[in-house]
Scaffold this active site. Structure first.
Site, short mmCIF file in Angstrom:
data_model
loop_
_atom_site.label_atom_id
_atom_site.label_comp_id
_atom_site.label_asym_id
_atom_site.label_seq_id
_atom_site.Cartn_x
_atom_site.Cartn_y
_atom_site.Cartn_z
N SER A 250 3.41 -4.53 -5.03
CA SER A 250 2.40 -5.06 -5.94
C SER A 250 2.15 -4.06 -7.06
CB SER A 250 1.11 -5.31 -5.15
OG SER A 250 0.09 -5.72 -6.03
N GLY A 251 1.89 -4.54 -8.27
CA GLY A 251 1.60 -3.63 -9.38
C GLY A 251 0.22 -3.01 -9.32
N HIS A 252 -0.78 -3.82 -8.92
CA HIS A 252 -2.16 -3.37 -9.11
C HIS A 252 -2.69 -2.44 -8.02
CE1 HIS A 252 -4.55 -5.94 -6.26
NE2 HIS A 252 -3.44 -6.69 -6.30
N THR B 162 8.51 -18.36 -16.47
CA THR B 162 8.70 -17.43 -17.57
C THR B 162 8.23 -16.05 -17.18
OG1 THR B 162 8.42 -19.20 -19.17
CG2 THR B 162 8.06 -16.96 -19.98
N CYS C 279 -17.65 -13.11 5.93
CA CYS C 279 -18.91 -13.82 6.11
C CYS C 279 -18.65 -15.32 6.24
CB CYS C 279 -19.83 -13.58 4.92
SG CYS C 279 -20.35 -11.88 4.80
N GLN D 61 0.82 -1.22 0.00
CA GLN D 61 0.00 0.00 0.00
C GLN D 61 0.85 1.26 0.00
OE1 GLN D 61 -3.26 0.25 -0.34
NE2 GLN D 61 -3.91 -1.85 -0.01
#
Ligand SMILES: *Cc1c(COP(=O)(O)O)cnc(C)c1O
Length: 381
Positions: free
Chosen positions: A202-204, A242, A326, A182
């Protein structure tokens, strides 16, 4: 009405600039070859693209490109860091220190390590969601080999003093891993200056593609991390498979862009967060969970007396998250909110709003309007 997206901490859309770049590495007329193919030009070009991307991220983080290992995301980076170090340091000791409000990718990995004979101490953060260097110092034993703390908490936005914690660990020769999923591209990170051995990205979470991440592994002194995925010996033996050129190039582009825009993005997000808070706090009995002065893109709010699930249903036109889990029979409050000492009822009345580069003023207005109406109605006022 279009759903207004307030879940940037869960994932971000890919910036169009990044997507444009990625497309050049996919199709027959593009740079699609296997970067490990040494026998032909297309392979060399792909390898070159991967190494240029590595250099770009290294530049953004002020580290050596050889210190970055490509992974599938921060989940894998966390797994590789913790399992990889636990394995290589097994003879030295079996004690690991972390906190109760880490991401599940750290907590579940630590849980698995416990089944393998390691002891894990889960420190309890303060009300803001912060772990102090003193707490870490007190938890160290002569068996401690590794510690892991996140830089920015994904539910609260609270920020740990990584430098202070790192100093304590370094003095005792304990490997320090930081989950910076983050924080990457959002807060300044200088790996030459920080006393950190391993850092996950992280990329996203920062306008890059999903399915790509990196693990920073310090080279001086040379840290040994045992591979957790075996195969062709890619990434200096630490992580086979790869390399996905388009994802790698996308992540590098996203990190470069985020680094260039860091102040601008922060300013934009801070202004909108203030607008959101001003609007929503016109309601009585709304409080901020965690640290109001943490990373501005995350604001976790408690709407006292309102059931979080019912509220979520009533505000379907805005995308937010509860952090609760949940089960078949009941709803469990977010372990992060419980972890900072919030009573069950308050935790179940809480929602996380997260803002980003593409959040607009009108989306914030829409969110205020919907939330204020829904909370008022649910409270029967
Ligand atoms: C999103 C997130 C992760 C997981 O990252 P992925 O790339 O989705 O695997 C880990 N830690 C934190 C703090 C996160 O926010």
């Amino acid at each position: 009405m279009q759903t207004a997206y307030f879940d940037y901490a869960a994932t971000t859309p890919v910036d169009p600039v990044v997507a444009e770049k990625m497309i050049q590495y996919l199709m027959p007329d593009g740079c699609f070859a296997n970067p490990a193919s040494r026998a032909h030009m297309p392979g060399w070009f792909a390898e070159q693209a991967v190494e240029e991307a590595r250099l770009k991220i290294a530049k953004a983080l002020n580290c050596d490109a050889r210190e970055l290992v490509w992974t599938s995301g921060a989940t894998e980076s966390n797994n590789l860091a913790l399992k990889g170090v636990a394995e290589t340091r097994r003879q030295r000791g079996r004690h690991i220190i972390t906190s109760a409000i880490e991401h599940k990718a750290v907590l579940d990995t630590c849980g698995w390590l416990e089944t393998q004979g390691y002891d894990v101490t889960y420190l309890k953060p303060d009300q803001k969601g912060v772990i102090t260097a003193e707490q870490v110092a007190d938890a160290i034993t002569d068996q401690t080999i590794l510690a892991s703390f996140m830089m920015v908490n994904n539910e609260l936005g609270s920020i740990n003093d990584i430098a202070a914690i790192g100093d304590v660990l370094k003095a005792r020769d304990i490997v320090f891993h930081v989950d910076a999923a983050q924080a990457g591209g959002k807060l300044p990170i200088d790996l030459k200056a920080l006393p950190v051995d391993l850092m996950s990205f992280s990329g996203h979470k920062v306008y890059g593609p999903k399915g790509i991440g990196t693990l920073y592994v310090r080279r001086d002194p040379d840290l040994k991390v045992a591979a957790q995925i075996h195969g062709g010996g890619h990434e200096r033996g630490m992580r086979s498979g790869t390399l996905p050129t388009h994802q790698i190039v996308g992540m590098a582009e996203a990190f470069t862009l985020a680094t260039q825009r860091m102040e601008q993005d922060k300013q934009h997000i801070s202004v909108l967060r203030e607008q959101l808070w001003l609007g929503i706090s016109s309601l009585p009995d709304v409080t901020i969970n965690g640290d109001a002065d943490g990373y501005p893109g995350i604001i976790n709010l408690c709407f006292s007396g309102v059931d979080g699930e019912a509220l979520l249903m009533a505000i379907k036109d805005i995308a937010v998250s509860t952090g609760s889990a949940c089960n078949s029979a009941s709803v469990d409050p977010s372990y992060v909110l419980s972890g900072i000492g919030l009573p069950r009822e308050k935790a179940l009345s809480s929602l996380r709003f997260s803002l980003g580069r593409f959040t607009t003023e009108s989306e914030v207005e829409q969110a205020i309007d919907i939330v204020v109406k829904a909370v008022t109605a649910l409270r029967g006022q």
